[in-house]
Design a protein around this motif. Structure first.
Motif, PDB file in Angstrom:
ATOM      1  N   TYR A 261       2.513  -0.864  -4.856  1.00 38.76           N
ATOM      2  CA  TYR A 261       2.847   0.534  -4.547  1.00 38.76           C
ATOM      3  C   TYR A 261       4.046   0.936  -5.405  1.00 38.76           C
ATOM      4  CZ  TYR A 261       3.725   4.670  -1.616  1.00 38.76           C
ATOM      5  OH  TYR A 261       3.886   5.949  -1.142  1.00 38.76           O
ATOM      6  N   HIS A 262       3.809   1.791  -6.390  1.00 35.67           N
ATOM      7  CA  HIS A 262       4.910   2.256  -7.242  1.00 35.67           C
ATOM      8  C   HIS A 262       4.526   3.573  -7.899  1.00 35.67           C
ATOM      9  CE1 HIS A 262       2.689   0.980 -10.839  1.00 35.67           C
ATOM     10  NE2 HIS A 262       2.509  -0.206 -10.272  1.00 35.67           N
ATOM     11  N   LEU A 265       1.388   4.118 -10.396  1.00 34.68           N
ATOM     12  CA  LEU A 265      -0.015   4.128  -9.967  1.00 34.68           C
ATOM     13  C   LEU A 265      -0.528   5.565  -9.907  1.00 34.68           C
ATOM     14  CD1 LEU A 265       0.044   1.599  -6.978  1.00 34.68           C
ATOM     15  CD2 LEU A 265      -1.036   1.236  -9.190  1.00 34.68           C
ATOM     16  N   ARG A 270      -2.347   5.067  -5.210  1.00 32.04           N
ATOM     17  CA  ARG A 270      -1.144   4.859  -4.406  1.00 32.04           C
ATOM     18  C   ARG A 270      -1.393   5.249  -2.948  1.00 32.04           C
ATOM     19  NH1 ARG A 270       2.289   7.614  -7.444  1.00 32.04           N
ATOM     20  NH2 ARG A 270       2.577   9.405  -6.082  1.00 32.04           N
ATOM     21  N   GLN A 274      -1.407   2.804   0.367  1.00 27.28           N
ATOM     22  CA  GLN A 274      -0.558   3.103   1.514  1.00 27.28           C
ATOM     23  C   GLN A 274      -1.384   3.171   2.799  1.00 27.28           C
ATOM     24  OE1 GLN A 274       2.622   6.137   1.379  1.00 27.28           O
ATOM     25  NE2 GLN A 274       1.448   7.194   2.949  1.00 27.28           N
TER      26      GLN A 274
END
Length: 767
Positions: A261-262, A265, A270, A274
């Protein structure tokens, strides 16, 4: 709008399923409903959202919540809608088709809460719409983003300050979890809050355990750690995107479902990652430190920092994502002195000299935290201006706006931006070491060694450099002189001719750096953040150098796997808890929401502890409001009943519906009437004498004393009851449960009344 406090409890239970408030929530809500501006600093997990959500339900009009976290908006709106609250959000994740029905609803007055990003809020057309929507309050979440002194300053937040001019009569509430004293004062100034009621809750998160381990084979350390916690969710923070992706791929290959997750992406990927984490379809998320996760997942049980964070504020905020449900969480930082070098390279690339200076000071504070040998919790609290020691620290305090404003003018610029070095870390200023029983240094203190010779060499080197050159240098340069480095700076200043040059061959450069930083923490050296972190001898250091006093130093953190530690876990039937989790997941998937939107782990653990069998019993579970009782009561009661047909009911020591299984937070302060009773009691008057003076029954006085004890006041129970009576009552509570006051009194055959039993129970709980 003013509202009596007793009218708050019905909507609190109806919509949120809670029977009581957390510290400061009630006071903040009452001030908000009275039309005051409010500023609140409540740590992550402290219940900030309820402070504006509950007022929105009991007064007319629309509450507008400004938040920079798009993911968190959807998360909170989903939870509110599941509880029966008319709430919506508007942000860039919605296309025109998704926005139009929401805007129609807002024009029609259908919503009580609107979540919006600051960029959307300040559009001229949107501001014109707001004027038509009967806005009753603005709630500015993550308010530290408006301050340039904050760790997460966002220029778009500065525009929010104009709201006061456009809506002069609409009260504001500003909320944040991480703010030093300087940042708090700046928030009040930037938002133009008018005589605000200012509340600062304790930064202490007692359910979190803080640990630091030397980084050695980091991936294997992480894999071993995660495997030792089957079924638990966690977040791993890394410095680089590539590292986050690599960790996620390796963990997945080794049987641990993990996702990256950054910011790099694609938006869809992303969001999908999540959602998978929120729905418990992935156990671990590997995220970059630079990209904040706006995730309100309450059952994150661990947070690991694979790389060193840039500052204390960021670290505190990231670790705060563990244990938001109040159950135990663990925070592990993998540390290597080489992390400092890596971070310094990033800092040196900053074009602004002032930014570089501030970033270096913040990084040094982070390194001090990683290396400190005393209580880590004490260090964190002191950084945010909170003292500990006497009563472990007050849960909360109300602060006047003038006190906050004064800090704008008197706080030194760079030290305020970087946070203050906690003076109480020095043994010279601390009579007794503080033990929080919730960090590695308190649970298993590290070994010490006689560092007198090493300290003498280091202090002498600082003195010789100042004597020869007439100016101080940074810690790294001192290390280079001690280790005999042939660098351009050493040659330029002629420091190779010093008597202390190359006298430190017994230690590596990393070890000398650690020794130097510990001497700073001990108060023998001073690292001046306002002068490029140059190191100077203090008066205490000069005296130690002259007298050759013995100096004890601490061994660095070890790379060993930290022991599993849990504080305040809710004991329950673990097999039933697992079945209830499966049922929750099934119901959540059917509704397209994360599992915790249905019920939190706290709720499930209470169900698996108390085995509720009726609607009335089920409604007494924490988090069960009216709507959730109607929607989920029958199915969960059915699951519990089916389980009990083939499994025995387990008995727990203090089982009772009258007492929540999770420990209740202590009250922040006593009421005037309780203080008056306490005053007479400390004069030596008996309960009956106080009751006569005050014109009340003995039972009322006992309840006052009980409240004082639960708030942390020292009361000698022996002056109220003999030891034999205390023993009898304690034994009865052990048999019937803390919450079963009536059953306990009845079992004692009338020998002791309710008031006396309350006192013994309070004494047992206080321990």
């Amino acid at each position: 709008m003013s509202l009596r406090r007793d009218r708050l409890f019905a909507p609190l239970k109806q919509y949120f399923g809670f029977a009581s408030f957390r510290p400061l929530q009630e006071e903040i809500i009452l001030d908000s409903l009275a039309g005051k501006d409010v500023f609140a600093v409540l740590p992550t997990g402290g219940g900030k959202s309820l402070c504006f959500q509950l007022p929105a339900l009991v007064r007319p009009g629309l509450t507008v919540v400004v938040s920079p976290l798009i993911a968190l908006m959807k998360d909170q709106v989903d939870a509110l809608q599941a509880a029966g609250v008319a709430a919506t959000f508007l942000n860039s994740s919605l296309g025109a088709g998704g926005s139009r029905p929401r805007l129609r609803g807002l024009h029609g007055g259908e919503f009580r809460l609107l979540y919006v990003a600051p960029e959307r809020l300040m559009l001229s057309g949107f501001l014109n719409d707001l004027k038509k929507w009967n806005v009753s309050q603005f709630a500015i979440d993550e308010a530290h983003c408006i301050s340039e002194w904050g760790h997460d300053f966002r220029p778009e937040y500065r525009q929010i300050s104009t709201l006061r001019e456009i809506f002069p009569d609409v009260p504001m509430m500003a909320l944040t979890a991480t703010a030093t004293e300087r940042v708090r004062a700046d928030i009040v100034k930037q938002l133009h809050l008018r005589s605000p009621a200012c509340y600062v809750a304790s930064f202490n998160r007692p359910n979190l355990t803080y640990r630091v381990a030397a980084k050695s084979g980091a991936y294997e350390q992480i894999l071993s750690y995660v495997r030792a916690r089957p079924g638990e969710s966690g977040i791993i923070y890394a410095q680089a995107r590539k590292t986050a992706e690599s960790l996620a791929a390796k963990l997945s290959a080794d049987g641990v479902k993990a996702l990256p997750y950054h910011a790099g992406l694609a938006g869809g990927a992303r969001s999908a990652n999540q959602e998978a984490f929120l729905r418990d379809e992935a156990r671990v998320v590997c995220a970059t430190i630079a990209f904040g996760m706006g995730i309100n997942k309450p059952n994150v049980r661990f947070v690991i920092h694979y790389d060193l964070p840039k500052n204390i504020e960021g670290y505190y905020q990231e670790t705060g994502r563990a244990g938001r449900d109040g159950l135990p969480g663990e925070c592990l930082l993998l540390f290597s002195p080489g992390d400092r070098v890596k971070q310094m390279r990033f800092i040196d690339e900053k074009p602004d000299p002032k930014e570089r200076e501030i970033a270096r000071a913040q990084l040094e504070q982070m390194i001090h935290y990683a290396e400190v040998a005393t209580c880590r919790r004490e260090f964190l609290l002191a950084y945010f201006g909170e003292k500990v020691g006497q009563a472990s620290c007050l849960p909360s305090e109300r602060v006047s706006a003038s006190e906050l404003e004064a800090k704008i003018h008197f706080a030194p610029t760079s030290s305020a931006r970087a946070g203050k070095m906690p003076a109480l870390l020095s043994p010279a200023t601390t009579n007794q070491p503080f033990n929080c029983a919730g960090c590695d240094n308190c649970l298993a203190p590290r070994q010490t060694w006689d560092g007198t010779l090493a300290a003498q060499k280091f202090l002498s080197c600082v003195y010789r450099i100042r004597e020869k050159s007439g100016f101080g240098v940074g810690l790294q340069h001192i290390v280079e002189v001690l280790s005999g480095a042939d660098t351009e700076k050493v040659r330029k200043f002629g420091h190779q001719s010093l008597s202390t040059y190359n006298i430190g061959g017994e230690h590596t450069r990393a070890e000398w750096g650690s020794i130097g930083r510990e001497l700073v923490r001990l108060g023998l050296l001073f690292q001046n953040a306002e002068k490029f972190n140059i190191v100077e001898l203090t008066d205490q250091g000069r005296a130690a150098l002259k007298s050759r006093q013995k100096i004890t130093l601490t061994r660095p953190v070890a790379p060993t796997e930290p022991a599993k530690h849990r504080i305040g876990e809710i004991a329950c039937d673990e097999v039933l808890f697992g079945k209830l989790r499966e049922l929750r997941k099934q119901l959540a998937d059917e509704r397209g929401v994360p599992p915790y939107i249905v019920f939190s782990d706290v709720s499930l653990r209470q169900m698996a502890r108390f085995y509720p069998a009726t609607d009335k019993e089920f409604s007494r579970i924490s988090g069960v409001g009216d709507r959730k009782l109607r929607e989920f009561g029958a199915v969960f009661l059915g699951e519990i009943a089916a389980y009990l047909q083939s499994n025995p009911r387990q008995i727990f020591a203090d089982e009772s519906f009258a007492e929540p299984a999770a420990p209740m937070p202590r009250r922040s302060r006593l009421t005037d009437t309780v203080r008056e009773t306490l005053h007479f009691f400390r004069q030596g008057k008996t309960v009956s004498e106080i009751a006569r003076i005050r014109g009340v029954k003995d039972g009322t006085i006992y309840s006052h004393l009980e409240e004082a004890m639960l708030a942390g006041e020292a009361i000698d129970v022996k002056s109220l009851l003999p030891a034999e009576a205390q023993h009898d009552i304690a034994a009865a509570f052990a048999k019937h449960g803390f919450g079963n006051l009536g059953g306990t009194v009845a079992s004692l055959g009338g020998r002791y009344d309710y008031g006396q039993c309350r006192i013994v129970r309070a004494a047992m709980q206080a321990k």
